[in-house]
Design a protein around this motif. Sequence first.
Motif, PDB file in Angstrom:
ATOM      1  N   TYR A  47       0.830  -1.193   0.000  1.00  0.00           N
ATOM      2  CA  TYR A  47       0.000   0.000   0.000  1.00  0.00           C
ATOM      3  C   TYR A  47       0.875   1.257   0.000  1.00  0.00           C
ATOM      4  N   PRO A  48       0.296   2.385  -0.396  1.00  0.00           N
ATOM      5  CA  PRO A  48       1.052   3.642  -0.299  1.00  0.00           C
ATOM      6  C   PRO A  48       1.443   3.932   1.143  1.00  0.00           C
ATOM      7  N   ILE A  49       2.551   4.564   1.314  1.00  0.00           N
ATOM      8  CA  ILE A  49       3.092   5.017   2.605  1.00  0.00           C
ATOM      9  C   ILE A  49       3.569   3.851   3.479  1.00  0.00           C
ATOM     10  N   ILE A  50       2.695   2.877   3.742  1.00  0.00           N
ATOM     11  CA  ILE A  50       3.062   1.827   4.698  1.00  0.00           C
ATOM     12  C   ILE A  50       3.625   0.580   4.036  1.00  0.00           C
ATOM     13  N   GLY A  51       3.655   0.530   2.701  1.00  0.00           N
ATOM     14  CA  GLY A  51       4.203  -0.629   2.018  1.00  0.00           C
ATOM     15  C   GLY A  51       3.483  -1.907   2.413  1.00  0.00           C
ATOM     16  N   SER A  52       4.252  -2.935   2.803  1.00  0.00           N
ATOM     17  CA  SER A  52       3.672  -4.229   3.199  1.00  0.00           C
ATOM     18  C   SER A  52       3.672  -4.393   4.712  1.00  0.00           C
ATOM     19  N   TYR A  53       3.545  -3.269   5.425  1.00  0.00           N
ATOM     20  CA  TYR A  53       3.622  -3.319   6.884  1.00  0.00           C
ATOM     21  C   TYR A  53       2.578  -4.263   7.480  1.00  0.00           C
ATOM     22  N   LEU A  54       1.372  -4.271   6.942  1.00  0.00           N
ATOM     23  CA  LEU A  54       0.307  -5.114   7.492  1.00  0.00           C
ATOM     24  C   LEU A  54       0.691  -6.586   7.430  1.00  0.00           C
ATOM     25  N   ALA A  55       1.248  -6.997   6.295  1.00  0.00           N
ATOM     26  CA  ALA A  55       1.666  -8.395   6.149  1.00  0.00           C
ATOM     27  C   ALA A  55       2.843  -8.708   7.056  1.00  0.00           C
ATOM     28  N   VAL A  56       3.786  -7.777   7.159  1.00  0.00           N
ATOM     29  CA  VAL A  56       4.941  -7.979   8.036  1.00  0.00           C
ATOM     30  C   VAL A  56       4.489  -8.140   9.477  1.00  0.00           C
ATOM     31  N   LYS A  57       3.589  -7.252   9.918  1.00  0.00           N
ATOM     32  CA  LYS A  57       3.129  -7.298  11.302  1.00  0.00           C
ATOM     33  C   LYS A  57       2.362  -8.580  11.599  1.00  0.00           C
ATOM     34  N   SER A  58       1.551  -9.020  10.665  1.00  0.00           N
ATOM     35  CA  SER A  58       0.743 -10.218  10.903  1.00  0.00           C
ATOM     36  C   SER A  58       1.586 -11.493  10.863  1.00  0.00           C
ATOM     37  N   ASN A  59       2.827 -11.394  10.367  1.00  0.00           N
ATOM     38  CA  ASN A  59       3.698 -12.565  10.283  1.00  0.00           C
ATOM     39  C   ASN A  59       4.951 -12.432  11.147  1.00  0.00           C
ATOM     40  N   LEU A  60       4.880 -11.608  12.192  1.00  0.00           N
ATOM     41  CA  LEU A  60       6.058 -11.397  13.037  1.00  0.00           C
ATOM     42  C   LEU A  60       6.555 -12.701  13.655  1.00  0.00           C
ATOM     43  N   ARG A  61       5.654 -13.519  14.152  1.00  0.00           N
ATOM     44  CA  ARG A  61       6.070 -14.737  14.855  1.00  0.00           C
ATOM     45  C   ARG A  61       6.550 -15.832  13.911  1.00  0.00           C
ATOM     46  N   ASN A  62       6.051 -15.822  12.689  1.00  0.00           N
ATOM     47  CA  ASN A  62       6.480 -16.845  11.727  1.00  0.00           C
ATOM     48  C   ASN A  62       7.151 -16.194  10.513  1.00  0.00           C
ATOM     49  N   ARG A  63       7.908 -15.133  10.788  1.00  0.00           N
ATOM     50  CA  ARG A  63       8.459 -14.342   9.691  1.00  0.00           C
ATOM     51  C   ARG A  63       9.391 -15.167   8.799  1.00  0.00           C
ATOM     52  N   VAL A  64      10.223 -16.002   9.392  1.00  0.00           N
ATOM     53  CA  VAL A  64      11.171 -16.782   8.598  1.00  0.00           C
ATOM     54  C   VAL A  64      10.432 -17.741   7.668  1.00  0.00           C
ATOM     55  N   GLN A  65       9.407 -18.419   8.179  1.00  0.00           N
ATOM     56  CA  GLN A  65       8.625 -19.339   7.346  1.00  0.00           C
ATOM     57  C   GLN A  65       7.874 -18.578   6.251  1.00  0.00           C
ATOM     58  N   TRP A  66       7.371 -17.406   6.614  1.00  0.00           N
ATOM     59  CA  TRP A  66       6.639 -16.573   5.654  1.00  0.00           C
ATOM     60  C   TRP A  66       7.555 -16.130   4.513  1.00  0.00           C
ATOM     61  N   ILE A  67       8.735 -15.642   4.855  1.00  0.00           N
ATOM     62  CA  ILE A  67       9.701 -15.221   3.835  1.00  0.00           C
ATOM     63  C   ILE A  67      10.110 -16.412   2.972  1.00  0.00           C
ATOM     64  N   THR A  68      10.267 -17.582   3.610  1.00  0.00           N
ATOM     65  CA  THR A  68      10.640 -18.779   2.861  1.00  0.00           C
ATOM     66  C   THR A  68       9.588 -19.115   1.819  1.00  0.00           C
ATOM     67  N   GLN A  69       8.324 -19.039   2.214  1.00  0.00           N
ATOM     68  CA  GLN A  69       7.245 -19.333   1.269  1.00  0.00           C
ATOM     69  C   GLN A  69       7.267 -18.356   0.089  1.00  0.00           C
ATOM     70  N   ILE A  70       7.530 -17.102   0.376  1.00  0.00           N
ATOM     71  CA  ILE A  70       7.615 -16.100  -0.692  1.00  0.00           C
ATOM     72  C   ILE A  70       8.757 -16.439  -1.650  1.00  0.00           C
TER      73      ILE A  70
END
Length: 511
Positions: A47-70
Motif C-alpha cells: 500500500y502507499p506510505i506503509i508498504g507491506s507493513y500489514l503483512a509484516v506485522k501479521s507474520n512477526l512470529r512466523n516471519r522466517v517461514q513466511w519469507i521462505t514461502q515467498i
Amino acid sequence: MFLQILTLAVIFFLTFPFFFFFILNINSNSKSNKPSSTTSDVLPKRYPIIGSYLAVKSNLRNRVQWITQILQHCPSATYTLHHVFGYRQIFTANPDNVHHILKTNFNNYPKGHFFINVFFDFLGNGIFNADGDPWKFQRQVSSHEFNTKSLRKFVETVVDSELHGRLIPFLSDAVSDRTVVDLQDVLQRFAFDNVCKIAFGYDPACLLPSLPPTQFADAFEEATRLSADRFRAPLSIHWRIERFLNIGSERKLKTAISRVRDFSEKVVREKKQELADNSSLKSVDLLSRFLSSGHSDENFVTDIVISFILAGRDTTSAALTWFFWLIYKHPEVEKEILKEIKEKSDMPVYEEVKDMVYIHASLCESMRLYPPVPTDGKLAVEDDVLPDGTVVKKGTLVTYAPYAMGRMEKIWGPDWAEFKPERWLESDEAGKRSLVGRDPYTYPVFNAGPRICLGKEMAFLQMKRLVGGVLRRFKVVPVGEERFEPVFLAYLTAKMEGGFPVRVIERGELH
C-alpha cells in the motif's frame, strides 16, 4: 525539554497516516497467513506510505517461514519487501546472489549502521558487531588464536569435562527419577558452561543437578532476547522512543546489559591481575590468550569475548535441539548413528570425532532444515546489481536466508523436505563412507567468504562428542501429543517455542 517534545510531536504526525491506514485495513491482512498455490496470492500486498507493513506485522512470529514461502514462489528466489515510507529490504535464497554478497562484492555489503546500532549496547565493538578496519583487526587476532592446536586441545578437555562430569550424570538422574526435562534448556546450559570456560576461563556452573538460576546466564539470555526484539521490530522508532524514555523493554534491556558487562569487566580485571601475578600461567582460555598477546584494553577484550559467548552459546544448543527432535522422528537414522558409535568407541577422543562421518552428515542435514542462524542481513554501501538482475539501491538491507535455502527444490531436489543424511555422503568401492563437501554459498549455515565462522571446527567437535556420548547411553523421547510438532522461533538464533520436553531412557549396551 522543548526539543524533546517537538521531536515526539514530529514523530506522531509522521506516523499518524500509517496508524489511520492501519485501522482502516485492520482486517485486510487475514489472507496473508494462508498458504496459496499461486504466486500472486503468496506475495504480500503493498500500500502507499506503509508498504507491506500489514503483512509484516501479521507474520512477526512466523516471519522466517513466511519469507521462505515467498522465496519459494519467486523464479530467482529473491524478493524485494517494501516497508514504511518507501524503505526496501531484499531477501534472497539464490546461491549466486549469496556468493556475490559474501565474497565477490564483500566490501559493498558490511553489517552496516542499522545492525550495529541495534546491537551496539549489548555487543559494543565486538567482532560480530564491527565493520571495516576494526573488524579486520579483530578477525586477524582471533584467527591466530583459533588455529592453535593448544586451543583445540583445551576445547576437547572442556567439552569432555562438561559432558562426563555434568550432562551424563544429569541425564542418568533423569532416568532414575523418571522426570521430564526441557532438553533445549539443558543444552543451552551445557553450551553456556562450555563457552564461558573456553572464552573466560570461568565456570558459571549452569548445568548442576538443581538447574540453578545464575545471574550472568539469565542476564545474558535477557539481553540476547530483547536485542533480537529490536531487530525484528517492524518500526525501529518504537524501541528508540522507549530507549529515549527509559521505559518498557528498553529499560529491562539496559538492566540486563549492565549486569552482563559489569560481570564481564570484573572477570577481565581479575584475569589481568592473575596473569600479572603469575607470568608463567598457561594461557589456555581465549581471554588469557588475548591479554597475554598484548591486547590489554578492557573494552576491547570484553566486547570480543561477549561476542564469542553469544556465538558459542546459542548456535550449538539450537543445532543440537533440532537434531534430537529429527532423529527421534527418523529411527532409521538413529540406528545408523548407533552403529557408528559402536564402531568408533575404542578410538582416542579426537580420532573418534574425526571419523564419525555419519553423525557429521546427520548434523549437517539437521542444520540444513533448521539452521541456528536462519537469516543474516547486510547493508549496501553503494548501488549494485545482483547476479540475478535484482537492483540494489544504496542503503538497502540485503538479507540472505539459510533457512529458506535449505528448503529450495532448485538446490536440494524434489526430496528437499526429507531428512536424509545420506545426501552428505559418498561411498568408495570398499563401502567406506566419506563426507561430500557443499559450496558454502549454497549452504551458508556457518556464513561464508571473509566472515566464515572461525569456530566451525570446534562447534562440530562439541556437537559430535555430545551426540556420541549421549546416544551411547540414552534414548531421547519427546513428551507431548503423538502428532506434536515443535514450533520454530527465530530470534538471533533458532529456538523451539516453549522448550523441548523429553523423557530419557537408559539404552543399555549397544548390540
